[in-house]
Design a protein around this motif. Structure first.
Motif, PDB file in Angstrom:
ATOM      1  N   MET A  44       0.862  -1.178   0.000  1.00  0.00           N
ATOM      2  CA  MET A  44       0.000   0.000   0.000  1.00  0.00           C
ATOM      3  C   MET A  44       0.903   1.233   0.000  1.00  0.00           C
ATOM      4  O   MET A  44       1.835   1.325   0.806  1.00  0.00           O
ATOM      5  N   ILE A  45       0.627   2.174  -0.898  1.00  0.00           N
ATOM      6  CA  ILE A  45       1.398   3.415  -0.957  1.00  0.00           C
ATOM      7  C   ILE A  45       0.454   4.588  -0.718  1.00  0.00           C
ATOM      8  O   ILE A  45      -0.529   4.757  -1.445  1.00  0.00           O
ATOM      9  N   VAL A  46       0.746   5.354   0.320  1.00  0.00           N
ATOM     10  CA  VAL A  46      -0.044   6.546   0.632  1.00  0.00           C
ATOM     11  C   VAL A  46       0.678   7.752   0.040  1.00  0.00           C
ATOM     12  O   VAL A  46       1.843   8.011   0.348  1.00  0.00           O
ATOM     13  N   PRO A  68      -2.241  -5.871   6.846  1.00  0.00           N
ATOM     14  CA  PRO A  68      -1.088  -6.769   6.893  1.00  0.00           C
ATOM     15  C   PRO A  68       0.016  -6.422   5.898  1.00  0.00           C
ATOM     16  O   PRO A  68       1.148  -6.855   6.069  1.00  0.00           O
ATOM     17  N   SER A  69      -0.314  -5.663   4.868  1.00  0.00           N
ATOM     18  CA  SER A  69       0.667  -5.371   3.828  1.00  0.00           C
ATOM     19  C   SER A  69       1.578  -4.216   4.240  1.00  0.00           C
ATOM     20  O   SER A  69       1.156  -3.314   4.970  1.00  0.00           O
ATOM     21  N   PRO A  70       2.826  -4.208   3.788  1.00  0.00           N
ATOM     22  CA  PRO A  70       3.700  -3.070   4.055  1.00  0.00           C
ATOM     23  C   PRO A  70       3.106  -1.783   3.489  1.00  0.00           C
ATOM     24  O   PRO A  70       2.520  -1.784   2.406  1.00  0.00           O
ATOM     25  N   VAL A  71       3.251  -0.708   4.239  1.00  0.00           N
ATOM     26  CA  VAL A  71       2.716   0.596   3.824  1.00  0.00           C
ATOM     27  C   VAL A  71       3.880   1.547   3.556  1.00  0.00           C
ATOM     28  O   VAL A  71       4.754   1.720   4.411  1.00  0.00           O
ATOM     29  N   PHE A  72       3.876   2.137   2.359  1.00  0.00           N
ATOM     30  CA  PHE A  72       4.842   3.175   2.001  1.00  0.00           C
ATOM     31  C   PHE A  72       4.143   4.524   2.048  1.00  0.00           C
ATOM     32  O   PHE A  72       2.922   4.608   1.906  1.00  0.00           O
ATOM     33  N   LEU A  80      10.091  14.824   3.982  1.00  0.00           N
ATOM     34  CA  LEU A  80      10.798  13.782   4.719  1.00  0.00           C
ATOM     35  C   LEU A  80      10.989  14.133   6.190  1.00  0.00           C
ATOM     36  O   LEU A  80      10.977  13.255   7.060  1.00  0.00           O
ATOM     37  N   ALA A  81      11.156  15.423   6.488  1.00  0.00           N
ATOM     38  CA  ALA A  81      11.395  15.842   7.872  1.00  0.00           C
ATOM     39  C   ALA A  81      10.203  15.578   8.781  1.00  0.00           C
ATOM     40  O   ALA A  81      10.351  15.522  10.003  1.00  0.00           O
ATOM     41  N   ALA A  82       9.009  15.401   8.196  1.00  0.00           N
ATOM     42  CA  ALA A  82       7.805  15.223   9.013  1.00  0.00           C
ATOM     43  C   ALA A  82       7.574  13.766   9.407  1.00  0.00           C
ATOM     44  O   ALA A  82       6.777  13.478  10.300  1.00  0.00           O
ATOM     45  N   VAL A  83       8.290  12.844   8.767  1.00  0.00           N
ATOM     46  CA  VAL A  83       8.028  11.417   8.997  1.00  0.00           C
ATOM     47  C   VAL A  83       8.819  10.922  10.203  1.00  0.00           C
ATOM     48  O   VAL A  83       9.984  11.257  10.381  1.00  0.00           O
ATOM     49  N   VAL A  92       9.582   4.981   3.129  1.00  0.00           N
ATOM     50  CA  VAL A  92       9.192   6.198   2.425  1.00  0.00           C
ATOM     51  C   VAL A  92       9.849   6.182   1.048  1.00  0.00           C
ATOM     52  O   VAL A  92      10.899   5.567   0.860  1.00  0.00           O
ATOM     53  N   VAL A  93       9.211   6.832   0.102  1.00  0.00           N
ATOM     54  CA  VAL A  93       9.770   6.902  -1.240  1.00  0.00           C
ATOM     55  C   VAL A  93       9.517   8.301  -1.790  1.00  0.00           C
ATOM     56  O   VAL A  93       8.432   8.873  -1.598  1.00  0.00           O
ATOM     57  N   LEU A  94      10.518   8.861  -2.408  1.00  0.00           N
ATOM     58  CA  LEU A  94      10.343  10.176  -3.012  1.00  0.00           C
ATOM     59  C   LEU A  94       9.499  10.064  -4.271  1.00  0.00           C
ATOM     60  O   LEU A  94       9.587   9.074  -5.014  1.00  0.00           O
ATOM     61  N   THR A  95       8.687  11.081  -4.496  1.00  0.00           N
ATOM     62  CA  THR A  95       7.824  11.066  -5.670  1.00  0.00           C
ATOM     63  C   THR A  95       8.637  11.128  -6.964  1.00  0.00           C
ATOM     64  O   THR A  95       8.127  10.806  -8.041  1.00  0.00           O
ATOM     65  N   THR A  96       9.895  11.526  -6.855  1.00  0.00           N
ATOM     66  CA  THR A  96      10.758  11.591  -8.035  1.00  0.00           C
ATOM     67  C   THR A  96      11.543  10.300  -8.263  1.00  0.00           C
ATOM     68  O   THR A  96      12.357  10.219  -9.189  1.00  0.00           O
ATOM     69  N   ALA A  97      11.301   9.286  -7.425  1.00  0.00           N
ATOM     70  CA  ALA A  97      12.052   8.030  -7.545  1.00  0.00           C
ATOM     71  C   ALA A  97      11.800   7.383  -8.897  1.00  0.00           C
ATOM     72  O   ALA A  97      10.675   7.387  -9.417  1.00  0.00           O
ATOM     73  N   GLY A  98      12.841   6.816  -9.451  1.00  0.00           N
ATOM     74  CA  GLY A  98      12.715   6.127 -10.723  1.00  0.00           C
ATOM     75  C   GLY A  98      12.200   4.710 -10.552  1.00  0.00           C
ATOM     76  O   GLY A  98      12.085   4.200  -9.432  1.00  0.00           O
TER      77      GLY A  98
END
Length: 226
Positions: A44-46, A68-72, A80-83, A92-98
């Motif tokens: 699951m990606i939020v 039960p599934s991993p959540v990103f 990132l500073a808020a997490v 966490v994953v950046l929205t610019t990730a390839g």
């Protein structure tokens, strides 16, 4: 291939790099009501790039419902500073990730979430005890054991060098509801030793106390020396 659900206010194309991978991706609106009918997912990606407070709230809902599934959480670099660990997420994953980075993170998360296989074979001091097939071999020779003989040997071999009283062995092997006397343990030990033959010394007697498994020194785990 994984089934990925993206909770996002932008269902038209949030995290476009996902579409370049072979995973099945479904985007649904990032609102709690959508979680009720959400299909099963491996990941699951939020999407938190637009509203961090809403993203954190969605993570809390997923955690409280036993997801039960991993959540990103997908974020911009500024988010990132808020997490923190309070979010209860796997990554966490950046929205610019390839696509390569996304795929690697998904593989790693699925690997961490997969249940570890438990070893069902005990190999020590010339003995091989297969818990799955209830079979045992001594120096390659099959041992013809009854169920309780097997359980007694398995328990002792799994706890090398530890001394167990007859009462402890009755509790561990026969169970608390067994009403027989401690002589039962002596009888089974005697039978086990007879079947082990020239390896009978593996089951040692501690006078006035009970029994222990005398593992070869190289087979004794470090914990047994403590």
């Amino acid at each position: 291939m994984a089934h990925v659900i993206v909770l996002t206010p932008d269902t038209s194309g949030s995290l476009p790099a996902l579409d370049l991978l072979s995973h099945t991706v479904r985007r649904i609106p990032a609102v709690p009501a959508e979680l009720v009918n959400a299909p099963p997912a491996d990941i699951m990606i939020v999407d938190g790039q637009h509203d961090l407070a809403q993203a954190k709230a969605l993570c809390a809902i997923l955690r409280s419902t036993g997801q039960p599934s991993p959540v990103f959480v997908a974020l911009t670099e500024g988010g990132l500073a808020a997490v923190s660990h309070e979010w209860g997420i796997a990554d966490v994953v950046l929205t610019t990730a390839g696509p390569a980075e996304l795929d690697a993170r998904i593989r790693l998360a699925l690997g961490r979430a997969a249940p570890e296989e438990q070893t069902t074979v005990i190999s020590t001091s010339g003995l091989v005890i297969d818990e799955a097939s209830y079979s045992a071999r001594a120096q390659g020779r099959p041992l013809d054991l009854t169920f309780k003989e097997f359980e007694l040997l398995r328990f002792l071999a799994a706890n090398p060098s530890r001394v167990f009283t007859r009462e402890q062995l009755l509790s561990e092997v026969w169970g608390y509801d067994y009403y027989g006397g401690s002589r039962t343990v002596d009888v089974h030990v005697r039978r086990l030793r007879a079947k082990l033959g020239d390896m009978e010394q593996l089951i040692g007697t501690v006078r006035n106390v009970g029994y222990r498994f005398n593992a070869s020194e190289g087979d004794i785990p470090d914990a047994a020396h403590e």
